[in-house]
Design a protein around this motif. Structure first.
Motif, mmCIF file in Angstrom:
data_model
loop_
_atom_site.group_PDB
_atom_site.id
_atom_site.type_symbol
_atom_site.label_atom_id
_atom_site.label_comp_id
_atom_site.label_asym_id
_atom_site.label_seq_id
_atom_site.Cartn_x
_atom_site.Cartn_y
_atom_site.Cartn_z
ATOM 1 N N GLU A 89 0.993 -1.337 -0.055
ATOM 2 C CA GLU A 89 -0.001 0.233 -0.050
ATOM 3 C C GLU A 89 0.871 1.182 0.205
ATOM 4 O OE1 GLU A 89 0.494 -1.376 4.255
ATOM 5 O OE2 GLU A 89 -0.074 -2.023 2.379
ATOM 6 N N PHE A 90 2.121 1.068 0.423
ATOM 7 C CA PHE A 90 3.005 2.252 0.265
ATOM 8 C C PHE A 90 3.879 2.588 -0.964
ATOM 9 C CE2 PHE A 90 2.596 1.068 4.537
ATOM 10 C CZ PHE A 90 2.335 2.045 5.222
ATOM 11 N N ALA A 91 3.549 1.417 -2.126
ATOM 12 C CA ALA A 91 4.271 1.712 -3.353
ATOM 13 C C ALA A 91 4.030 2.888 -4.012
ATOM 14 C CB ALA A 91 3.663 0.312 -4.351
ATOM 15 N N PRO A 92 4.994 3.437 -4.762
ATOM 16 C CA PRO A 92 4.492 4.694 -5.683
ATOM 17 C C PRO A 92 3.371 4.385 -7.068
ATOM 18 C CG PRO A 92 6.645 3.680 -6.300
ATOM 19 C CD PRO A 92 5.987 2.944 -5.107
ATOM 20 N N ALA A 93 3.295 5.227 -7.582
ATOM 21 C CA ALA A 93 2.715 4.872 -8.966
ATOM 22 C C ALA A 93 3.890 4.622 -9.822
ATOM 23 C CB ALA A 93 2.220 6.499 -9.642
ATOM 24 N N PRO A 94 3.349 3.502 -10.804
ATOM 25 C CA PRO A 94 4.329 2.716 -11.783
ATOM 26 C C PRO A 94 5.284 4.101 -12.379
ATOM 27 C CG PRO A 94 2.352 1.863 -11.707
ATOM 28 C CD PRO A 94 1.936 2.945 -10.955
ATOM 29 N N LEU A 95 4.779 4.851 -12.909
ATOM 30 C CA LEU A 95 5.404 6.095 -13.509
ATOM 31 C C LEU A 95 6.584 6.604 -12.869
ATOM 32 C CD1 LEU A 95 2.408 7.858 -15.408
ATOM 33 C CD2 LEU A 95 4.305 6.546 -16.466
ATOM 34 N N GLU A 96 6.568 6.436 -11.495
ATOM 35 C CA GLU A 96 7.594 7.166 -10.502
ATOM 36 C C GLU A 96 8.674 6.153 -10.567
ATOM 37 O OE1 GLU A 96 4.767 9.891 -7.677
ATOM 38 O OE2 GLU A 96 5.409 7.706 -7.096
ATOM 39 N N VAL A 97 8.509 4.764 -10.788
ATOM 40 C CA VAL A 97 9.680 3.896 -10.487
ATOM 41 C C VAL A 97 10.927 4.050 -11.163
ATOM 42 C CG1 VAL A 97 10.239 1.557 -10.399
ATOM 43 C CG2 VAL A 97 8.119 2.094 -9.862
ATOM 44 N N PRO A 98 10.988 4.286 -12.576
ATOM 45 C CA PRO A 98 12.451 4.426 -13.159
ATOM 46 C C PRO A 98 13.340 5.617 -12.970
ATOM 47 C CG PRO A 98 10.643 4.051 -14.833
ATOM 48 C CD PRO A 98 9.911 4.342 -13.591
ATOM 49 N N ARG A 99 12.636 6.435 -12.204
ATOM 50 C CA ARG A 99 13.479 7.642 -11.685
ATOM 51 C C ARG A 99 14.796 7.048 -10.955
ATOM 52 N NH1 ARG A 99 9.035 11.501 -9.001
ATOM 53 N NH2 ARG A 99 7.699 11.850 -10.760
ATOM 54 N N ASP A 100 14.705 6.119 -10.004
ATOM 55 C CA ASP A 100 15.787 5.466 -9.086
ATOM 56 C C ASP A 100 16.647 4.661 -9.997
ATOM 57 O OD1 ASP A 100 14.645 7.155 -7.322
ATOM 58 O OD2 ASP A 100 13.182 5.685 -6.415
ATOM 59 N N TYR A 101 16.511 4.390 -11.222
ATOM 60 C CA TYR A 101 17.303 3.319 -11.796
ATOM 61 C C TYR A 101 17.815 3.895 -13.102
ATOM 62 C CZ TYR A 101 14.694 0.445 -8.710
ATOM 63 O OH TYR A 101 14.370 -0.109 -7.288
ATOM 64 N N ASP A 102 19.026 2.996 -13.611
ATOM 65 C CA ASP A 102 19.635 3.606 -14.844
ATOM 66 C C ASP A 102 19.047 2.785 -16.137
ATOM 67 O OD1 ASP A 102 22.057 5.230 -14.039
ATOM 68 O OD2 ASP A 102 22.276 3.598 -12.653
ATOM 69 N N GLY A 103 18.387 1.757 -15.657
ATOM 70 C CA GLY A 103 17.647 0.978 -16.835
ATOM 71 C C GLY A 103 16.677 -0.013 -16.243
ATOM 72 N N ILE A 104 15.830 -0.583 -17.050
ATOM 73 C CA ILE A 104 14.762 -1.503 -16.687
ATOM 74 C C ILE A 104 15.037 -2.839 -17.544
ATOM 75 C CG2 ILE A 104 12.237 -1.809 -16.381
ATOM 76 C CD1 ILE A 104 13.080 0.256 -14.702
ATOM 77 N N VAL A 105 14.710 -3.929 -16.669
ATOM 78 C CA VAL A 105 15.349 -5.042 -17.475
ATOM 79 C C VAL A 105 13.649 -5.879 -17.320
ATOM 80 C CG1 VAL A 105 16.629 -7.291 -17.529
ATOM 81 C CG2 VAL A 105 17.760 -5.132 -17.217
ATOM 82 N N ILE A 106 13.194 -6.439 -18.380
ATOM 83 C CA ILE A 106 11.983 -7.165 -18.309
ATOM 84 C C ILE A 106 12.393 -8.596 -18.899
ATOM 85 C CG2 ILE A 106 9.602 -7.696 -18.853
ATOM 86 C CD1 ILE A 106 9.444 -4.497 -19.118
ATOM 87 N N PRO A 107 12.943 -9.733 -18.268
ATOM 88 C CA PRO A 107 13.333 -11.063 -18.648
ATOM 89 C C PRO A 107 12.204 -11.423 -19.751
ATOM 90 C CG PRO A 107 13.854 -10.797 -16.659
ATOM 91 C CD PRO A 107 12.973 -9.708 -16.825
ATOM 92 N N GLU A 108 11.013 -11.231 -19.186
ATOM 93 C CA GLU A 108 9.777 -11.892 -19.959
ATOM 94 C C GLU A 108 8.723 -10.902 -20.150
ATOM 95 O OE1 GLU A 108 7.975 -15.626 -18.247
ATOM 96 O OE2 GLU A 108 10.234 -16.761 -17.955
ATOM 97 N N ILE A 109 8.216 -10.795 -21.478
ATOM 98 C CA ILE A 109 7.062 -9.944 -21.604
ATOM 99 C C ILE A 109 6.041 -10.840 -22.256
ATOM 100 C CG2 ILE A 109 7.880 -9.198 -23.881
ATOM 101 C CD1 ILE A 109 6.853 -6.168 -22.945
ATOM 102 N N ASP A 110 4.660 -10.288 -21.987
ATOM 103 C CA ASP A 110 3.448 -11.120 -22.770
ATOM 104 C C ASP A 110 3.027 -10.468 -23.717
ATOM 105 O OD1 ASP A 110 1.249 -9.488 -21.255
ATOM 106 O OD2 ASP A 110 2.675 -9.926 -19.811
ATOM 107 N N LEU A 111 2.007 -11.034 -24.526
ATOM 108 C CA LEU A 111 1.430 -10.348 -25.762
ATOM 109 C C LEU A 111 0.599 -9.146 -25.199
ATOM 110 C CD1 LEU A 111 0.533 -10.450 -28.628
ATOM 111 C CD2 LEU A 111 -1.553 -12.064 -27.915
ATOM 112 N N ASP A 112 -0.187 -9.129 -24.134
ATOM 113 C CA ASP A 112 -0.934 -8.286 -23.717
ATOM 114 C C ASP A 112 0.059 -6.791 -23.314
ATOM 115 O OD1 ASP A 112 -2.907 -6.369 -22.562
ATOM 116 O OD2 ASP A 112 -2.333 -7.132 -20.604
ATOM 117 N N ASN A 113 1.069 -7.007 -22.718
ATOM 118 C CA ASN A 113 2.058 -5.746 -22.383
ATOM 119 C C ASN A 113 2.687 -5.340 -23.754
ATOM 120 O OD1 ASN A 113 2.004 -5.223 -19.255
ATOM 121 N ND2 ASN A 113 1.992 -7.428 -19.255
#
Length: 283
Positions: A89-113
Motif C-alpha cells: 500500500e506504500f508503493a509509488p505509481a508505476p510511472l515514478e519507478v524508473p527515476r531511481d534506476y539507470d535501466g529496466i530489465v524485463i526478462p519475460e514480456i507477454d502479448l498483452d503488455n
C-alpha cells in the motif's frame, strides 16, 4: 595512559574519512528487474552474481497477479543490491519507478503488455514502467525469447506457446517495441548487456586499479636536509597536528617512534603531502 581520548580520536577520524569518501563517490549504477511472479527470478541467479561482481546493483519487482501486486500510494522500500521491492500500500505509481534506476530489465514480456507498449497504451504496471523509462531516456531491455503468454495463463491453460496467429502478432509487436527504443536480447545475455552498458569493471579490476593508482602516488625518495625534516615524539599522530605543523613549516620527512599510532586521516595527509616516514628507534 588513558585510552578513552585515543579511541575517541581514532573513531572521529574514521567517521570523518568515511563521510568524505561517501561524499565524493558517485552511487553505483542500479537496474530494476521486473518479473511476472515471485518464482520467475530463480533462473537468473547467475546473472545477478555477474551484476554484483561488476559493481551493478539490482532490485527485483515481483508482479504476482498484477492487480494485487501494486496498490499504488506513496513509496517503495528497498535496501539495495539483490533486495526485493515491497509492492504494497506504500508503493509509488508505476510511472515514478524508473527515476531511481539507470535501466529496466524485463526478462519475460507477454502479448498483452507488448501490445500496450507498442500502441502507447498504459494501464498495466509493465507498460507504465516502460513508458516512463523511455520518456526519461533510460534503457529498457526485454528478453526476445519470451513465450508471449503470461505465466498464470500458461499454468491455467496448460500450454506454453501461443497459437500461430497470436505468435505472429507477438512478433509484430516486438518489432514495434524495437522501433520505439526497447532493446530485445536473449534472456541468457541480459546481464552481460547491462554490464556493457553501464561500463563497470569487476572487483578484481577495481583492486588492480587501486593498487596501480597507489603505486603512482608514492612520493619519490629524496635526501632531506635538517630544515626539511620534522620529528614527532608523542604517542598519537593526528591529522590536526600534521596539518598545522606542515602549514607553519613544510617538510619532506617525518621522524616518529615505532610505537607511535598514526590515525587513518594522518596517514592520508602524509600521502597527500608526499612525506616520507622514518623511525627514530632504528637509527
Amino acid at each position: 595512559m588513558d585510552l578513552k581520548p585515543l579511541v575517541e580520536s581514532v573513531a572521529r577520524e574514521l567517521l570523518e574519512a568515511w563521510r568524505k569518501e561517501t561524499a565524493t563517490q558517485s552511487p553505483p549504477p542500479k537496474v530494476l528487474y521486473v518479473f511476472c511472479d515471485s518464482t520467475a527470478h530463480e533462473a537468473y541467479s547467475d546473472q545477478f552474481i555477474h551484476l554484483r561482481n561488476n559493481g551493478v546493483c539490482h532490485d527485483l519487482l515481483f508482479l504476482d497477479g498484477e492487480t494485487s501486486g501494486w496498490l499504488g500510494m506513496h513509496k517503495i522500500e528497498c535496501g539495495g543490491a539483490g533486495r526485493i521491492i515491497a509492492a504494497d500500500e506504500f508503493a509509488p505509481a508505476p510511472l515514478e519507478v524508473p527515476r531511481d534506476y539507470d535501466g529496466i530489465v524485463i526478462p519475460e514480456i507477454d502479448l498483452d503488455n507488448a501490445a500496450r507498449i507498442a500502441l502507447g497504451m498504459k494501464g498495466t504496471i509493465k507498460s507504465e514502467i516502460v513508458f516512463a523509462a523511455l520518456m526519461e531516456r533510460k534503457f529498457v531491455l526485454v528478453g526476445e525469447d519470451s513465450p508471449g503468454a503470461k505465466r498464470s495463463d500458461r499454468r491455467t491453460l496448460r500450454t506454453i506457446t501461443l497459437p500461430e496467429p497470436y505468435a505472429k502478432l507477438f512478433s509484430y509487436y516486438k518489432h514495434e517495441l524495437s522501433m520505439y527504443g526497447v532493446e530485445l536480447a536473449p534472456q541468457k545475455r541480459l546481464a552481460d548487456i547491462v554490464v556493457d552498458k553501464l561500463g563497470r569493471q569487476g572487483k578484481d579490476d577495481d583492486r588492480a586499479d587501486r593498487k596501480s593508482d597507489g603505486s603512482q602516488r608514492q612520493p619519490e625518495q629524496k635526501d632531506s636536509t635538517p630544515e626539511d625534516r620534522q620529528s614527532f615524539h608523542g604517542r598519537l599522530l593526528s591529522a590536526d597536528w600534521l596539518s598545522e605543523t606542515y602549514k607553519r613549516q613544510p617538510f619532506g620527512e617525518l621522524e616518529i617512534m615505532r610505537s607511535t599510532i598514526v590515525t587513518p586521516l594522518a596517514a592520508d595527509e602524509i600521502k597527500r603531502y608526499g612525506i616520507a616516514l622514518t623511525y627514530a628507534d632504528e637509527r
